[in-house]
Design a protein around this motif. Structure first.
Motif, mmCIF file in Angstrom:
data_model
loop_
_atom_site.group_PDB
_atom_site.id
_atom_site.type_symbol
_atom_site.label_atom_id
_atom_site.label_comp_id
_atom_site.label_asym_id
_atom_site.label_seq_id
_atom_site.Cartn_x
_atom_site.Cartn_y
_atom_site.Cartn_z
ATOM 1 N N UNK A 129 38.196 38.770 46.894
ATOM 2 C CA UNK A 129 39.557 38.341 46.306
ATOM 3 C C UNK A 129 39.628 39.966 45.199
ATOM 4 N N UNK A 130 38.923 40.721 46.010
ATOM 5 C CA UNK A 130 39.092 42.587 45.696
ATOM 6 C C UNK A 130 40.767 43.336 46.233
ATOM 7 N N UNK A 131 39.724 42.897 47.727
ATOM 8 C CA UNK A 131 41.907 43.052 48.396
ATOM 9 C C UNK A 131 43.462 43.312 47.851
ATOM 10 N N UNK A 132 43.334 41.337 47.572
ATOM 11 C CA UNK A 132 44.358 41.157 46.319
ATOM 12 C C UNK A 132 44.290 41.722 45.349
ATOM 13 N N UNK A 133 43.493 41.583 44.654
ATOM 14 C CA UNK A 133 43.429 42.638 42.926
ATOM 15 C C UNK A 133 43.844 44.203 43.301
ATOM 16 N N UNK A 134 43.330 44.492 44.044
ATOM 17 C CA UNK A 134 43.556 46.412 44.388
ATOM 18 C C UNK A 134 45.114 46.100 44.536
ATOM 19 N N UNK A 135 45.563 45.267 45.729
ATOM 20 C CA UNK A 135 46.992 45.368 45.996
ATOM 21 C C UNK A 135 48.260 45.170 44.788
ATOM 22 N N UNK A 136 47.404 44.376 43.905
ATOM 23 C CA UNK A 136 47.971 43.540 43.422
ATOM 24 C C UNK A 136 48.180 43.982 41.531
#
Length: 146
Positions: A129-136
């Motif tokens: 979930x980290x990549x999507x959270x960073x992008x968001x």
């Protein structure tokens, strides 16, 4: 995890939170802290003025021994952090880019240090979930004016 902000994304063990002046991708360590102890957390911060754009920060489960190193390991890639009290941060833009790139391809990361008694401690984080959270988090602050 989102007092004073709105959740933009939540998935895996991560959340992206828009607090107005700062947007963050945040997670807590895999090991939950006992009642009355500090819960280790880590994340990436973005501000509309871009002074902080992917800045890594960690609230450590213990205060590191004065003068000792605090290391972040992301999928076997080591990063030396700057520490003050029970907080640690990345050292600048190039390191932040490298940490984010490593986090996109690793299953976990850990922050390691020695406490005041010289005992090693490790705060471990799952990166699902980290990549999507960073992008968001980055997207939430990208369109704002600083």
């Amino acid at each position: 995890m989102a007092p004073g902000g709105s959740v933009v994304f939540a998935g895996g063990g991560w959340a992206a939170i828009d607090r107005g002046g700062v947007c963050q991708a945040l997670s807590r360590s895999v090991l939950l802290a006992p009642k009355g102890r500090t819960q280790a957390t880590a994340g990436f911060a973005f501000t509309p003025d871009r002074r902080r754009w992917g800045e890594f920060h960690a609230h450590l489960s213990r205060v590191p021994r004065a003068g000792s190193s605090v290391m972040l390991d992301v999928g076997g890639q080591p990063f030396l952090l700057v520490a003050r009290g029970d907080w640690a941060w990345s050292r600048g833009g190039r390191q932040e880019e490298a940490i984010i790139a490593a986090a996109r391809n690793a299953p976990a990361m850990r922050v390691e240090a020695r406490d005041g008694a010289g005992r090693r401690f490790v705060d471990t984080y799952a990166l699902a979930g980290a990549p999507t959270a960073i992008d968001a988090a980055a997207a939430a602050c990208a369109g704002k004016t600083g």
